[in-house]
Scaffold this motif. Structure first.
Motif, short mmCIF file in Angstrom:
data_model
loop_
_atom_site.label_atom_id
_atom_site.label_comp_id
_atom_site.label_asym_id
_atom_site.label_seq_id
_atom_site.Cartn_x
_atom_site.Cartn_y
_atom_site.Cartn_z
N ILE A 8 26.30 -9.20 8.75
CA ILE A 8 26.20 -8.11 9.71
C ILE A 8 26.88 -6.88 9.11
CG2 ILE A 8 26.85 -7.32 12.02
CD1 ILE A 8 26.71 -10.34 12.86
N VAL A 9 26.08 -5.84 8.90
CA VAL A 9 26.56 -4.60 8.29
C VAL A 9 26.74 -3.57 9.41
CG1 VAL A 9 26.04 -2.76 6.63
CG2 VAL A 9 25.29 -5.11 6.17
N VAL A 10 27.93 -2.94 9.44
CA VAL A 10 28.21 -1.92 10.46
C VAL A 10 28.77 -0.69 9.75
CG1 VAL A 10 29.40 -1.39 12.62
CG2 VAL A 10 28.81 -3.77 12.09
N ASP A 11 27.98 0.39 9.77
CA ASP A 11 28.41 1.66 9.18
C ASP A 11 27.73 2.77 9.96
OD1 ASP A 11 28.73 4.00 7.50
OD2 ASP A 11 29.25 2.62 5.88
N ASP A 12 28.49 3.77 10.40
CA ASP A 12 27.92 4.84 11.22
C ASP A 12 27.06 5.81 10.43
OD1 ASP A 12 30.22 5.79 9.95
OD2 ASP A 12 30.63 7.25 11.52
N ASP A 13 27.09 5.74 9.12
CA ASP A 13 26.23 6.59 8.29
C ASP A 13 24.93 5.82 8.02
OD1 ASP A 13 24.90 7.63 5.95
OD2 ASP A 13 26.73 8.73 5.47
N PRO A 14 23.80 6.27 8.60
CA PRO A 14 22.54 5.53 8.44
C PRO A 14 22.13 5.32 6.99
CG PRO A 14 22.31 7.25 10.10
CD PRO A 14 23.64 7.46 9.44
N GLY A 15 22.37 6.30 6.14
CA GLY A 15 22.00 6.17 4.73
C GLY A 15 22.78 5.07 4.03
N ILE A 16 24.08 5.06 4.23
CA ILE A 16 24.92 4.03 3.61
C ILE A 16 24.61 2.67 4.20
CG2 ILE A 16 27.30 3.21 3.34
CD1 ILE A 16 28.12 6.16 3.07
N LYS A 18 21.81 1.60 5.33
CA LYS A 18 20.53 1.14 4.77
C LYS A 18 20.71 0.68 3.32
CE LYS A 18 15.76 2.38 3.96
NZ LYS A 18 14.69 3.33 4.11
N VAL A 19 21.44 1.45 2.52
CA VAL A 19 21.65 1.08 1.11
C VAL A 19 22.40 -0.24 1.01
CG1 VAL A 19 22.90 1.73 -1.00
CG2 VAL A 19 21.51 3.41 0.19
N VAL A 20 23.46 -0.40 1.79
CA VAL A 20 24.25 -1.64 1.75
C VAL A 20 23.39 -2.82 2.19
CG1 VAL A 20 26.22 -2.84 2.78
CG2 VAL A 20 26.49 -0.50 1.96
N SER A 21 22.66 -2.66 3.29
CA SER A 21 21.81 -3.75 3.79
C SER A 21 20.73 -4.12 2.79
CB SER A 21 21.15 -3.34 5.11
OG SER A 21 22.12 -3.11 6.09
N THR A 22 20.08 -3.12 2.21
CA THR A 22 19.02 -3.37 1.22
C THR A 22 19.58 -4.08 -0.01
OG1 THR A 22 17.80 -1.44 2.00
CG2 THR A 22 17.25 -2.25 -0.20
N THR A 23 20.75 -3.67 -0.44
CA THR A 23 21.39 -4.31 -1.60
C THR A 23 21.65 -5.78 -1.31
OG1 THR A 23 22.41 -2.22 -2.25
CG2 THR A 23 23.40 -4.24 -3.14
N ILE A 24 22.17 -6.08 -0.14
CA ILE A 24 22.48 -7.47 0.20
C ILE A 24 21.19 -8.28 0.32
CG2 ILE A 24 23.47 -8.99 1.97
CD1 ILE A 24 25.48 -6.66 2.55
N SER A 35 21.76 -4.89 10.41
CA SER A 35 22.55 -3.68 10.23
C SER A 35 22.61 -2.88 11.52
CB SER A 35 21.98 -2.83 9.09
OG SER A 35 20.65 -2.46 9.37
N PHE A 36 23.76 -2.22 11.70
CA PHE A 36 24.03 -1.42 12.89
C PHE A 36 24.72 -0.13 12.47
CE2 PHE A 36 23.96 -5.80 14.22
CZ PHE A 36 23.24 -5.78 15.40
N THR A 37 24.27 0.98 13.07
CA THR A 37 24.96 2.26 12.86
C THR A 37 25.82 2.61 14.08
OG1 THR A 37 23.03 3.46 13.67
CG2 THR A 37 23.22 3.17 11.28
N VAL A 113 29.53 2.01 -3.19
CA VAL A 113 29.72 0.58 -3.41
C VAL A 113 28.88 0.14 -4.61
CG1 VAL A 113 29.41 -1.71 -2.41
CG2 VAL A 113 30.21 0.17 -0.98
N LYS A 114 29.53 -0.52 -5.53
CA LYS A 114 28.84 -1.07 -6.70
C LYS A 114 28.10 -2.34 -6.26
CE LYS A 114 30.96 1.53 -9.89
NZ LYS A 114 30.61 2.90 -9.69
N PRO A 115 26.81 -2.45 -6.55
CA PRO A 115 26.05 -3.64 -6.12
C PRO A 115 26.67 -4.96 -6.57
CG PRO A 115 24.54 -1.95 -6.89
CD PRO A 115 25.94 -1.47 -7.21
N TYR A 116 27.18 -5.01 -7.81
CA TYR A 116 27.77 -6.27 -8.28
C TYR A 116 29.04 -6.62 -7.50
CZ TYR A 116 31.13 -3.47 -10.92
OH TYR A 116 32.12 -2.58 -11.26
#
Length: 149
Positions: A8-16, A18-24, A35-37, A113-116
């Motif tokens: 479960i990804v929670v970040d108020d910045d929609p761009g971040i 999305k990037v974090v969720s897509t990476t995972i 994911s939740f903003t 955030v570095k993907p690795y």
């Protein structure tokens, strides 16, 4: 009902978010990635779930709230929420590090955030559950002792 260990990804910045969720989603196969903003929507979702175990990737600042407040709000339903959380922040100051230590959060990543680093942190949390499940499956006596708790 979830059939795996969700992230479960929670970040108020929609761009971040999305990037974090897509990476995972690129590497994570043991459950869904949600994911939740909006931290209130995330809290409502978590409190309405049947299963109280998940991996959380949470921004330290969520608009008017904090990621630590979010974890506190769900910890009755998710008793291991703090230990199963990865906090992300734009600036890992001493104060944020101290808040992580005080809150039993062991994973802190700086943006960008570095993907690795994200993959290793998520896998570290997932691995403890995978090892536990494997032990229950392979050790009937251990499974029986867990059933008696």
């Amino acid at each position: 009902m979830p059939e795996g260990l969700d992230v479960i990804v929670v970040d108020d910045d929609p761009g971040i978010c999305k990037v974090v969720s897509t990476t995972i989603k690129r590497f994570y196969t043991w459950g869904n990635v949600l994911s939740f903003t909006d931290s209130e929507a995330a809290t409502d979702y978590c409190l309405g779930r049947d299963i109280g175990v998940a991996i959380f990737v949470v921004d330290v600042f969520l608009g008017g709230a904090s990621g630590f407040f979010f974890l506190d709000a769900i910890d009755k339903k998710f008793p291991t929420a703090h230990a199963d959380a990865i906090i992300i922040t734009g600036n890992a100051s001493d104060d944020i590090v101290n808040m992580c230590v005080a809150s039993d959060v062991n994973h802190l990543l700086e943006k960008p955030v570095k993907p690795y680093a994200l993959q290793l942190a998520v896998r570290a949390i997932a691995e403890k559950y995978l090892k536990f499940a494997k032990r229950i499956f392979n050790d009937p006596e251990f499974a029986k002792s867990i059933a008696n708790i």
